[in-house]
Design a protein around this motif. Structure first.
Motif, PDB file in Angstrom:
ATOM      1  N   ALA A  60      44.107  33.408  40.521  1.00  0.00           N
ATOM      2  CA  ALA A  60      44.116  33.838  39.127  1.00  0.00           C
ATOM      3  C   ALA A  60      43.685  35.289  39.051  1.00  0.00           C
ATOM      4  O   ALA A  60      42.909  35.767  39.877  1.00  0.00           O
ATOM      5  N   GLN A  61      44.217  36.017  38.064  1.00  0.00           N
ATOM      6  CA  GLN A  61      43.912  37.427  37.899  1.00  0.00           C
ATOM      7  C   GLN A  61      43.229  37.693  36.573  1.00  0.00           C
ATOM      8  O   GLN A  61      43.603  37.140  35.543  1.00  0.00           O
ATOM      9  N   ASP A  62      42.228  38.551  36.626  1.00  0.00           N
ATOM     10  CA  ASP A  62      41.616  39.095  35.423  1.00  0.00           C
ATOM     11  C   ASP A  62      41.817  40.595  35.489  1.00  0.00           C
ATOM     12  O   ASP A  62      42.500  41.107  36.369  1.00  0.00           O
ATOM     13  N   VAL A  63      41.196  41.336  34.597  1.00  0.00           N
ATOM     14  CA  VAL A  63      41.383  42.783  34.580  1.00  0.00           C
ATOM     15  C   VAL A  63      40.855  43.414  35.864  1.00  0.00           C
ATOM     16  O   VAL A  63      41.535  44.201  36.520  1.00  0.00           O
ATOM     17  N   TYR A  64      39.620  43.081  36.230  1.00  0.00           N
ATOM     18  CA  TYR A  64      38.992  43.694  37.396  1.00  0.00           C
ATOM     19  C   TYR A  64      38.710  42.712  38.534  1.00  0.00           C
ATOM     20  O   TYR A  64      38.587  43.121  39.683  1.00  0.00           O
ATOM     21  N   TRP A  65      38.604  41.426  38.220  1.00  0.00           N
ATOM     22  CA  TRP A  65      38.239  40.432  39.223  1.00  0.00           C
ATOM     23  C   TRP A  65      39.369  39.436  39.413  1.00  0.00           C
ATOM     24  O   TRP A  65      39.944  38.932  38.451  1.00  0.00           O
ATOM     25  N   ILE A  79      36.894  38.419  43.986  1.00  0.00           N
ATOM     26  CA  ILE A  79      36.827  39.708  44.659  1.00  0.00           C
ATOM     27  C   ILE A  79      37.339  40.776  43.688  1.00  0.00           C
ATOM     28  O   ILE A  79      38.272  40.513  42.916  1.00  0.00           O
ATOM     29  N   PRO A  80      36.744  41.970  43.675  1.00  0.00           N
ATOM     30  CA  PRO A  80      37.265  43.043  42.809  1.00  0.00           C
ATOM     31  C   PRO A  80      38.677  43.432  43.245  1.00  0.00           C
ATOM     32  O   PRO A  80      38.972  43.503  44.441  1.00  0.00           O
ATOM     33  N   ASN A  81      39.557  43.684  42.290  1.00  0.00           N
ATOM     34  CA  ASN A  81      40.934  44.024  42.657  1.00  0.00           C
ATOM     35  C   ASN A  81      41.026  45.369  43.375  1.00  0.00           C
ATOM     36  O   ASN A  81      42.029  45.667  44.030  1.00  0.00           O
ATOM     37  N   SER A  82      39.979  46.176  43.289  1.00  0.00           N
ATOM     38  CA  SER A  82      39.956  47.460  44.001  1.00  0.00           C
ATOM     39  C   SER A  82      39.756  47.280  45.501  1.00  0.00           C
ATOM     40  O   SER A  82      39.949  48.214  46.273  1.00  0.00           O
ATOM     41  N   HIS A  83      39.376  46.069  45.931  1.00  0.00           N
ATOM     42  CA  HIS A  83      39.115  45.794  47.345  1.00  0.00           C
ATOM     43  C   HIS A  83      40.306  45.160  48.052  1.00  0.00           C
ATOM     44  O   HIS A  83      40.202  44.815  49.230  1.00  0.00           O
ATOM     45  N   VAL A  84      41.420  44.979  47.349  1.00  0.00           N
ATOM     46  CA  VAL A  84      42.583  44.321  47.953  1.00  0.00           C
ATOM     47  C   VAL A  84      43.854  45.093  47.618  1.00  0.00           C
ATOM     48  O   VAL A  84      43.877  45.909  46.689  1.00  0.00           O
ATOM     49  N   ALA A  85      44.908  44.824  48.390  1.00  0.00           N
ATOM     50  CA  ALA A  85      46.231  45.395  48.127  1.00  0.00           C
ATOM     51  C   ALA A  85      47.262  44.294  48.255  1.00  0.00           C
ATOM     52  O   ALA A  85      47.177  43.446  49.154  1.00  0.00           O
TER      53      ALA A  85
END
Length: 278
Positions: A60-65, A79-85
């Motif tokens: 599932a996706q949220d804005v930042y997590w 996990i923060p979306n900034s830590h994945v690609a």
């Protein structure tokens, strides 16, 4: 639908998790897979839940997590979306820089010929190929006005998948032939029935034993010894060459089509552009 270059994949995200562990992630679309770019949380804070290079399924996706599940361990957490690609086709990495591509390719489990494609973080639609050799080599992928791609201008491809298939068959000027997508050895074998076909390597290939009529045929035949990507590229090259010389086209129209033969050069490509700053 979400479009990346000439590749189109759905971006549907599951609303809730199933009760299974890694088995439930084996038939997901490419858009649901991400790779960890740095340990989370950092070792200074606590023991990492997810480590760099680990592949995860997005639940599932949220804005930042994002809620994710590890393909290796089945561990589910945020996990923060900034830590994945995001990863598409197993080898197309979204939004990573050159240095991060090198870090991922240098992780254990990657061998000589392991590779990834990445989109430019500065300009959408521009791509680069990174290949592990003695060091990590980078090659810029150019795009024609008709949206076809090439590394060397003498060989163009209708889509990135055709480009990958060709350079998996032949080094053709690269530092080596492509062997396996980056980090593919760190996860179980995925069911690709609903995704891109796996990259198939061929060794000891003898062109003298190939029926020349197969080289210019773009029909998809399972019994054809030459891959569809290679045949499509050869046909595109012949078409592109003829379009650049109208007088030659008229002359060729008076000859039999069977006379059109693509000859691979004996030496490597001299026009490949190394990606030094992309």
């Amino acid at each position: 639908m979400w479009r990346m270059g000439n590749l189109m994949r759905g971006a549907r995200i599951s609303e809730k998790a199933d009760t299974g562990t890694t088995e439930r992630s084996l038939k997901e679309s490419d858009g649901d897979i991400v790779v960890v770019l740095q340990d989370y949380p950092t070792p200074e804070i606590s023991e990492p839940i997810y480590r760099i290079g680990e592949k995860l399924k997005v639940v599932a996706q949220d804005v930042y997590w994002w809620r994710v599940c590890s393909l290796q361990t089945g561990k589910e957490n945020y996990i923060p979306n900034s830590h994945v690609a995001k990863v598409f086709h197993g080898w197309l990495f979204e939004g990573i820089e050159r240095q991060k591509a090198e870090e991922l390719l240098c992780l254990p489990g990657n061998r000589v010929g392991s590779f990834l494609l990445r989109e430019s973080t500065k300009e959408r639609g521009l791509y680069s190929l990174a290949v592990k050799h003695r060091t990590v080599k980078h090659y810029r992928i150019f795009r024609l006005d008709n949206s076809w791609y090439y590394i060397s201008p003498r060989l163009t491809f209708q889509c990135l998948e055709d480009l990958v298939n060709h350079y998996s068959d032949f080094a053709d000027g690269l530092c080596c032939a492509l062997t396996s997508p980056c980090l593919s050895a760190t996860i179980p074998s995925l069911d690709t029935s609903n995704g891109a076909p796996p990259v198939v390597m061929r060794r000891n290939f003898d062109w003298k034993k190939v029926d020349r009529s197969q080289l210019v045929s773009t029909e998809s035949c399972s019994d054809n010894i030459v891959s569809f990507g290679v045949r499509n590229s050869i046909a595109a090259y012949l078409s592109f060459s003829e379009s650049q010389n109208p007088s030659r086209t008229k002359a060729n129209s008076r000859k039999k089509k069977s006379k059109s033969v693509y000859a691979l050069p004996d030496s490597g490509l001299g026009n490949i552009d190394y990606d030094d700053d992309f």
